[in-house]
Design a protein around this motif. Sequence first.
Motif, PDB file in Angstrom:
ATOM      1  N   UNK A  43      -6.663  13.945  19.571  1.00 59.42           N
ATOM      2  CA  UNK A  43      -5.863  13.547  18.429  1.00 59.42           C
ATOM      3  C   UNK A  43      -6.079  14.512  17.267  1.00 59.42           C
ATOM      4  N   UNK A  44      -5.243  14.339  16.256  1.00 60.35           N
ATOM      5  CA  UNK A  44      -5.356  15.169  15.050  1.00 60.35           C
ATOM      6  C   UNK A  44      -5.293  14.238  13.854  1.00 60.35           C
ATOM      7  N   UNK A  45      -6.329  14.286  13.014  1.00 67.61           N
ATOM      8  CA  UNK A  45      -6.435  13.393  11.872  1.00 67.61           C
ATOM      9  C   UNK A  45      -6.129  14.151  10.580  1.00 67.61           C
ATOM     10  N   UNK A  46      -5.096  13.704   9.895  1.00 67.95           N
ATOM     11  CA  UNK A  46      -4.619  14.337   8.663  1.00 67.95           C
ATOM     12  C   UNK A  46      -4.753  13.361   7.504  1.00 67.95           C
ATOM     13  N   UNK A  47      -5.403  13.808   6.441  1.00 69.99           N
ATOM     14  CA  UNK A  47      -5.619  12.972   5.266  1.00 69.99           C
ATOM     15  C   UNK A  47      -4.985  13.627   4.043  1.00 69.99           C
ATOM     16  N   UNK A  58       6.196  10.120   4.924  1.00 73.11           N
ATOM     17  CA  UNK A  58       7.192  11.096   5.364  1.00 73.11           C
ATOM     18  C   UNK A  58       6.700  11.889   6.570  1.00 73.11           C
ATOM     19  N   UNK A  59       5.443  12.286   6.568  1.00 76.06           N
ATOM     20  CA  UNK A  59       4.895  13.044   7.702  1.00 76.06           C
ATOM     21  C   UNK A  59       4.974  12.234   8.983  1.00 76.06           C
ATOM     22  N   UNK A  60       4.555  10.991   8.900  1.00 73.32           N
ATOM     23  CA  UNK A  60       4.582  10.143  10.093  1.00 73.32           C
ATOM     24  C   UNK A  60       6.021   9.963  10.601  1.00 73.32           C
ATOM     25  N   UNK A  61       6.946   9.784   9.672  1.00 70.94           N
ATOM     26  CA  UNK A  61       8.358   9.619  10.028  1.00 70.94           C
ATOM     27  C   UNK A  61       8.899  10.864  10.726  1.00 70.94           C
ATOM     28  N   UNK A  62       8.593  12.037  10.189  1.00 72.70           N
ATOM     29  CA  UNK A  62       9.103  13.282  10.768  1.00 72.70           C
ATOM     30  C   UNK A  62       8.486  13.555  12.136  1.00 72.70           C
ATOM     31  N   UNK A  63       7.211  13.235  12.298  1.00 67.20           N
ATOM     32  CA  UNK A  63       6.555  13.457  13.594  1.00 67.20           C
ATOM     33  C   UNK A  63       7.141  12.543  14.668  1.00 67.20           C
ATOM     34  N   UNK A  64       7.395  11.301  14.307  1.00 65.70           N
ATOM     35  CA  UNK A  64       8.005  10.375  15.274  1.00 65.70           C
ATOM     36  C   UNK A  64       9.393  10.859  15.656  1.00 65.70           C
ATOM     37  N   UNK A  65      10.148  11.317  14.675  1.00 68.16           N
ATOM     38  CA  UNK A  65      11.488  11.806  14.962  1.00 68.16           C
ATOM     39  C   UNK A  65      11.493  13.049  15.819  1.00 68.16           C
ATOM     40  N   UNK A  66      10.479  13.889  15.656  1.00 73.16           N
ATOM     41  CA  UNK A  66      10.419  15.140  16.406  1.00 73.16           C
ATOM     42  C   UNK A  66       9.773  14.967  17.772  1.00 73.16           C
ATOM     43  N   UNK A  67       8.738  14.113  17.864  1.00 75.70           N
ATOM     44  CA  UNK A  67       7.955  14.013  19.094  1.00 75.70           C
ATOM     45  C   UNK A  67       8.202  12.724  19.880  1.00 75.70           C
ATOM     46  N   UNK A  68       8.712  11.696  19.201  1.00 80.24           N
ATOM     47  CA  UNK A  68       8.784  10.382  19.825  1.00 80.24           C
ATOM     48  C   UNK A  68       7.537   9.594  19.475  1.00 80.24           C
ATOM     49  N   UNK A 118       3.948  10.343  21.575  1.00 80.54           N
ATOM     50  CA  UNK A 118       3.273  11.604  21.262  1.00 80.54           C
ATOM     51  C   UNK A 118       2.836  11.656  19.806  1.00 80.54           C
ATOM     52  N   UNK A 119       3.651  11.087  18.918  1.00 81.34           N
ATOM     53  CA  UNK A 119       3.311  11.107  17.497  1.00 81.34           C
ATOM     54  C   UNK A 119       2.089  10.246  17.205  1.00 81.34           C
ATOM     55  N   UNK A 120       1.801   9.269  18.074  1.00 84.26           N
ATOM     56  CA  UNK A 120       0.639   8.398  17.871  1.00 84.26           C
ATOM     57  C   UNK A 120      -0.672   9.162  17.939  1.00 84.26           C
ATOM     58  N   UNK A 121      -0.645  10.362  18.514  1.00 82.35           N
ATOM     59  CA  UNK A 121      -1.852  11.189  18.571  1.00 82.35           C
ATOM     60  C   UNK A 121      -2.197  11.776  17.205  1.00 82.35           C
ATOM     61  N   UNK A 122      -1.283  11.651  16.255  1.00 87.78           N
ATOM     62  CA  UNK A 122      -1.519  12.138  14.899  1.00 87.78           C
ATOM     63  C   UNK A 122      -1.848  10.942  14.006  1.00 87.78           C
ATOM     64  N   UNK A 123      -3.073  10.913  13.532  1.00 85.08           N
ATOM     65  CA  UNK A 123      -3.539   9.851  12.634  1.00 85.08           C
ATOM     66  C   UNK A 123      -3.335  10.344  11.204  1.00 85.08           C
ATOM     67  N   UNK A 124      -2.285   9.879  10.546  1.00 82.93           N
ATOM     68  CA  UNK A 124      -1.929  10.328   9.200  1.00 82.93           C
ATOM     69  C   UNK A 124      -2.264   9.228   8.204  1.00 82.93           C
ATOM     70  N   UNK A 125      -3.028   9.561   7.168  1.00 82.03           N
ATOM     71  CA  UNK A 125      -3.433   8.571   6.177  1.00 82.03           C
ATOM     72  C   UNK A 125      -3.500   9.219   4.803  1.00 82.03           C
ATOM     73  N   UNK A 126      -3.857   8.418   3.792  1.00 86.29           N
ATOM     74  CA  UNK A 126      -3.961   8.959   2.437  1.00 86.29           C
ATOM     75  C   UNK A 126      -4.992   8.174   1.645  1.00 86.29           C
ATOM     76  N   UNK A 127      -5.426   8.761   0.528  1.00 90.67           N
ATOM     77  CA  UNK A 127      -6.403   8.123  -0.354  1.00 90.67           C
ATOM     78  C   UNK A 127      -6.312   8.777  -1.718  1.00 90.67           C
ATOM     79  N   UNK A 176      -7.888  17.797   8.871  1.00 87.92           N
ATOM     80  CA  UNK A 176      -7.208  18.518   7.793  1.00 87.92           C
ATOM     81  C   UNK A 176      -7.047  17.577   6.608  1.00 87.92           C
ATOM     82  N   UNK A 177      -7.435  18.066   5.420  1.00 82.46           N
ATOM     83  CA  UNK A 177      -7.282  17.302   4.183  1.00 82.46           C
ATOM     84  C   UNK A 177      -6.374  18.100   3.254  1.00 82.46           C
ATOM     85  N   UNK A 178      -5.299  17.475   2.801  1.00 79.73           N
ATOM     86  CA  UNK A 178      -4.332  18.145   1.940  1.00 79.73           C
ATOM     87  C   UNK A 178      -4.220  17.402   0.619  1.00 79.73           C
ATOM     88  N   UNK A 179      -4.604  18.077  -0.468  1.00 80.58           N
ATOM     89  CA  UNK A 179      -4.532  17.480  -1.788  1.00 80.58           C
ATOM     90  C   UNK A 179      -3.233  17.831  -2.484  1.00 80.58           C
TER      91      UNK A 179
END
Length: 298
Positions: free
Chosen positions: A96-100, A116-126, A129-138, A185-188
């Motif tokens: 998996x890939x964890x993005x914060x 938005x990231x989660x939405x775009x990944x689901x639209x692109x991957x289904x 497959x998109x479930x392998x991307x753990x996208x969160x925020x804080x 990956x952490x993106x501020x």
Amino acid sequence: MDVIDESIAYRVVAAFRNAEADGVSSIGLDDGTFIDYPTRCGSRTTDRRVDLSSACCLVDRVKTAATGHVDQSGRRSRLPPGMMYAVGRHSREEAEFRLLYVCTGNICRSPYAEILTRHLLVGRLGGRAAAAFDVSSAGVQAVVGSAMHPFTRAELGAWGLTRAAATERFTARQLRSEMAARAHLVLGANIRHRSAVIEREPSALATSFSLREFARLAAEVDQTELPAEPVARAHELVEQVRKRRGISPPSLPEADRIPDPMGGPQQAHHDAAVLIEDAVTTIVDVVAPPLSRLRARA
């Protein structure tokens, strides 16, 4: 005050982390710079600099975490595997890939990027497959338990996400060091958010960027060198972007920032949303290219 280039500070941390022997007094960097640890570091002309004492403290903390700690008897011992989080090196076998995403209050910029990231990944991957991307925020000063700001939430309407389940159930969270430690990956929203992440979790230095900075550097990566599988592709993208940090500066000092819309009118939230959309879509296009692009590559 002495200063060092941020990219050099990063490479100091990485080099000491990878040193196998204790008692290393100096290291050589790939640009020919030699650094005597921990009292002297080379400097380069750059718009983004960090305080020398802070960098040396950071190096010291990461070196200790990576090479072991000194117990009361003075002997150095290895830390348990669970406490040794790699700096900038991710296993190619990660499933998996964890993005914060991180901003200030976690009610405007970072949740917008998360949803938005989660939405775009689901639209692109289904979905599967998109479930392998753990996208969160804080947030570094989160309005804990609050929903998204209504003005920012309104901007999701263009994507049909205003009443989406993820939007409805979102609540702000306070950034904790363990969140940054487990993220690949952490993106501020801004550079200062990246700095706040690193202060809490020094091992996240190699994997923390501002959102627009990462997108800008990701766009420069030769995509033919990336693996096709999305999770592996995301891990390799982080490595490739990491190597470009400090080498390819922004065209303008503000180019890597997303202004805080909090307290502003709807237009301020719209402007921030546009910058986030541009950065997020750039990153998703690299991680999960459109099928037509993959066919062209084949």
